[in-house]
Design an enzyme around this catalytic site. Structure first.
Site, short mmCIF file in Angstrom:
data_model
loop_
_atom_site.label_atom_id
_atom_site.label_comp_id
_atom_site.label_asym_id
_atom_site.label_seq_id
_atom_site.Cartn_x
_atom_site.Cartn_y
_atom_site.Cartn_z
N ARG A 146 -2.22 9.60 11.86
CA ARG A 146 -2.94 8.34 11.97
C ARG A 146 -4.17 8.49 12.86
O ARG A 146 -4.08 9.05 13.95
CB ARG A 146 -2.02 7.28 12.57
CG ARG A 146 -2.65 5.92 12.65
CD ARG A 146 -1.58 4.91 12.87
NE ARG A 146 -2.09 3.58 13.06
CZ ARG A 146 -1.30 2.53 13.18
NH1 ARG A 146 0.01 2.68 13.13
NH2 ARG A 146 -1.81 1.33 13.34
N GLU A 205 0.83 -1.21 0.00
CA GLU A 205 0.00 0.00 0.00
C GLU A 205 0.86 1.25 0.00
O GLU A 205 1.98 1.24 0.49
CB GLU A 205 -0.89 0.00 1.26
CG GLU A 205 -1.74 -1.23 1.33
CD GLU A 205 -2.53 -1.34 2.63
OE1 GLU A 205 -2.57 -0.35 3.40
OE2 GLU A 205 -3.10 -2.40 2.86
N PHE A 229 -7.06 1.93 6.06
CA PHE A 229 -6.27 0.76 5.64
C PHE A 229 -6.50 -0.48 6.49
O PHE A 229 -5.93 -1.53 6.22
CB PHE A 229 -4.77 1.10 5.54
CG PHE A 229 -4.17 1.76 6.76
CD1 PHE A 229 -4.03 1.08 7.96
CD2 PHE A 229 -3.72 3.08 6.69
CE1 PHE A 229 -3.45 1.68 9.06
CE2 PHE A 229 -3.14 3.70 7.80
CZ PHE A 229 -3.01 2.99 8.98
N ARG A 231 -2.60 8.35 17.27
CA ARG A 231 -1.63 7.28 17.54
C ARG A 231 -1.20 7.32 19.00
O ARG A 231 -0.82 6.32 19.57
CB ARG A 231 -0.43 7.56 16.62
CG ARG A 231 0.64 6.52 16.59
CD ARG A 231 1.77 7.09 15.74
NE ARG A 231 2.83 6.16 15.50
CZ ARG A 231 3.67 5.71 16.43
NH1 ARG A 231 3.54 6.09 17.68
NH2 ARG A 231 4.64 4.87 16.10
N GLU A 289 -4.97 6.84 7.60
CA GLU A 289 -4.09 8.01 7.67
C GLU A 289 -4.84 9.21 7.11
O GLU A 289 -5.45 9.12 6.05
CB GLU A 289 -2.83 7.70 6.84
CG GLU A 289 -1.70 8.63 7.05
CD GLU A 289 -0.82 8.29 8.26
OE1 GLU A 289 -1.15 7.36 9.04
OE2 GLU A 289 0.20 8.96 8.40
N LYS A 328 7.63 -1.47 6.46
CA LYS A 328 7.68 -0.20 5.71
C LYS A 328 8.99 -0.08 4.96
O LYS A 328 10.03 -0.57 5.41
CB LYS A 328 7.47 0.99 6.65
CG LYS A 328 8.48 1.15 7.75
CD LYS A 328 8.14 2.39 8.60
CE LYS A 328 8.96 2.41 9.87
NZ LYS A 328 8.68 3.55 10.74
N LYS A 338 2.28 4.60 1.38
CA LYS A 338 2.47 5.10 2.75
C LYS A 338 2.25 6.61 2.72
O LYS A 338 3.07 7.35 2.20
CB LYS A 338 3.87 4.77 3.28
CG LYS A 338 4.05 5.15 4.74
CD LYS A 338 5.39 4.67 5.28
CE LYS A 338 5.52 4.78 6.79
NZ LYS A 338 5.29 6.09 7.36
N ARG A 369 5.27 -3.86 17.24
CA ARG A 369 5.95 -3.64 15.96
C ARG A 369 6.34 -5.00 15.43
O ARG A 369 7.25 -5.63 15.95
CB ARG A 369 7.17 -2.75 16.21
CG ARG A 369 7.72 -2.08 14.99
CD ARG A 369 8.87 -1.16 15.35
NE ARG A 369 8.47 0.12 15.90
CZ ARG A 369 7.99 1.15 15.20
NH1 ARG A 369 7.85 1.04 13.89
NH2 ARG A 369 7.67 2.28 15.79
#
Ligand code: ATP
Length: 550
Positions: free
Chosen positions: A228, A221, A312, A243, A272, A392, A223, A386
């Site tokens: 966010r 996707e 997303f 976030r 986003e 990313k 970025k 994470r």
């Protein structure tokens, strides 16, 4: 710290435990509710004066000497045993936090005065630090979770379960209360509309080939470099969370409105948000979107610089979707959104071909976007973690690290000579999740305009502290230490080993950024604990070594 907290928790009843947990965090409610105890210094001084019978002038004088109203009040109050209960303290602070309208300050002063009158000098020392935002016990979420586990099963073996529940509701008081009421309810803890879920985060890899090797066929996707937002919708009620798990509903009225029209049924959606110029259609930099944080002028911004919300992920549609594989969540998302001007679904391709991935990456960079996020089709939603469920890959320039680093400012070196009113360099630290401390990684002296260096000095002087904060680990001693509060993004040429920094330090060498430069203003969307972590710096160092040899 864990043992001290665990023995405190053992003494708490089910009625009190949530209140005790909130107050340990220096507050009376989970942060996303936006209920703040805040009281100005002057008003706290007045309460200290009222409770001790000592004149306000005298209180101010004492304060100037010691710099801590906690010490002042404990010196001035008569020696006696306190009679306060948890509920009394909690209720008084809740009142201070929520009272509004005429005479607000008087009510706040009166409530605090009553508390101080009924407390022992030692209790008062800590009580006044709560409304001043200076309690700073140093017990972060991880320690509280460990202590709840030790209190319940005698060791840390319940940690993962408690942490999971916390990541699903972001309310430590609620988690603790649930645990005290029914242990099984923690195991079965589910998401609740209205309670933000801790956002999933992305790992990094340095090439398209590595991405395909790692997760195989994936969705890739665009970025977007925006803000966010996690959107919660129940009937017509819509709430937006950042976030940082703050309530942001007032910032984007057009998303709230559009959600009612464009999102089917009850939902928790992530995406986003990015501003664009209504006249040219161009996307605007992140700093523009964040301007909406100001309480005033939001309406004009909506007119001139509206936002698009690129969704997303979907975590709830009447049912908890977090355990479902991404491919299913994404398909439900696409079916639940009728795309319009404000709410869209992020662009994506499905591929297992590195070349196709590279082409999509280059296209996005060409359009001025930050890069891409590749997503593992089979991964569940990894709340608060994470993981390689998302990877990313960002644009980077030759001789530059593949990603920027977010550091927390823990102090500064003063400007010299003509630059005396500015900061010379900022001492930046990354976060060590295990020890809950900040470890230095860079002295950042470039990338700032003179104006910014002046403003930074003023802002940092307001949060200066006399000695190195307990949760900071440093070898370099700056001219001014500050409370770890502000996060900035820096870019650097590479990560090197250095005897001066404490990040990942082994055998007298730590990790350090070479030629660091500030590339963002203070990141209001990140808390200090959201800084890049020591673990990530080590991973990036390994990635860089790997890139050099391959
Ligand atoms: P960064 O500073 O690189 O945005 P971060 O630490 O804020 O990093 P990461 O989880 O590492 O966050 O990177 C993913 C971030 O990218 C998300 O937090 C989100 O804000 C943003 N983003 C933009 N587009 C997408 C997308 N299509 N899917 C997931 N995240 C996206």
């Amino acid at each position: 710290m864990t043992d001290i907290l665990a023995s405190l928790f053992k003494e708490c009843t089910v009625e009190d435990i949530d209140k005790v947990v909130y107050m340990l965090q220096g507050t009376v409610a989970p942060p996303f509710k936006g209920i703040e105890i805040g009281m100005g210094e002057k008003f706290v001084q007045q309460a200290v004066s009222n409770a001790s019978g000592v004149s306000k002038e005298e209180v101010v004088k004492e304060y100037k000497t010691s710099g801590d109203l906690g010490i002042v009040v404990s010196d001035l109050l008569p020696k006696k045993e306190g009679t306060l209960t948890v509920s009394q303290v909690y209720d008084a602070f809740m009142k201070i936090a929520t009272v509004s309208g005429k005479g607000t300050q008087e009510v706040k002063i009166k409530s605090l005065t009553e508390l101080l009158k009924n407390s022992s000098p030692k209790e008062a020392r800590y009580l006044v630090r709560i409304p001043l935002g200076k309690l700073r016990l140093g017990a972060g979420d991880a320690t509280i979770i460990d202590a709840l586990s030790v209190r319940t099963v005698g060791d840390k073996s319940m940690k993962a379960e408690i942490e999971r529940a916390y990541n699903l509701c972001c309310d430590m008081g609620l988690v603790a209360k649930t645990l005290y009421t029914d242990r099984k309810a923690i195991t079965n803890f589910g998401i609740k509309v209205g309670n933000p879920i801790k956002p999933a985060l992305a790992e990094r890899l340095s090439s398209v080939e590595e991405i395909i090797d790692k997760i195989g066929e994936c969705y890739v996707e665009a970025k977007y470099d925006g803000f966010r937002i996690q959107l919660h919708k129940e009937g017509d009620k819509v709430e937006l969370f950042s976030r940082r798990i703050e309530r942001m509903t007032h910032m984007f009225p057009e998303i709230v409105q559009a959600a009612r029209e464009q999102i089917k049924g009850d939902a928790i959606v992530e995406g986003e948000t990015i501003s664009y110029d209504e006249s040219t259609g161009e996307f605007l930099p992140f700093q523009f979107t964040i301007r909406r944080k100001r309480k005033h002028g939001v309406e004009e911004m909506v007119e001139q610089y509206p936002v698009v919300y690129f969704t997303f992920d979907m975590l709830y549609n009447g049912q908890d979707l977090t355990k479902k594989p991404y491919i299913e969540r994404r398909s439900i998302l696409e079916q639940s959104i009728s795309e319009g001007e404000t709410i869209k679904v992020s662009e994506k391709i499905k591929t297992k071909d590195p070349e196709e991935l590279k082409l999509f990456f280059d296209e996005n960079i060409g359009r001025g976007l930050e890069g891409i996020v590749a997503k593992d089709l089979n991964a569940p939603y990894t709340a608060g973690a994470r993981k390689f469920a998302w990877i990313k890959l960002k644009r980077s320039y030759k001789g530059e690290l593949a990603d920027t680093i977010d550091v927390t400012i823990v102090g500064y070196l003063a400007g010299r000579g003509a630059r005396a009113k500015m900061v010379g360099a900022l001492l930046g630290a990354v976060y060590d999740e295990e020890s809950e401390t900040f470890k230095t990684v860079a002295k950042v002296g470039s990338g700032m305009t003179e104006e910014q260096m002046k403003t930074l000095k003023q802002m940092l002087d307001e949060i200066r502290v006399e000695n190195k904060p307990k949760n900071v680990d440093a070898i370099i001693v700056p001219d001014v230490w500050t409370h770890p509060q502000y996060v900035i993004t820096v870019s650097a040429d590479e990560i090197t080993l250095s005897p001066s920094h404490t990040c990942g330090r082994v055998d007298e060498l730590g990790y350090a950024l070479r030629f660091p430069r500030m590339v963002s203003w203070i990141r209001e969307d990140k808390k200090p604990e959201d800084s890049t972590t020591v673990k990530e710096i080590i991973e990036m160092y390994d990635m860089q070594k790997h890139a050099k040899t391959s």
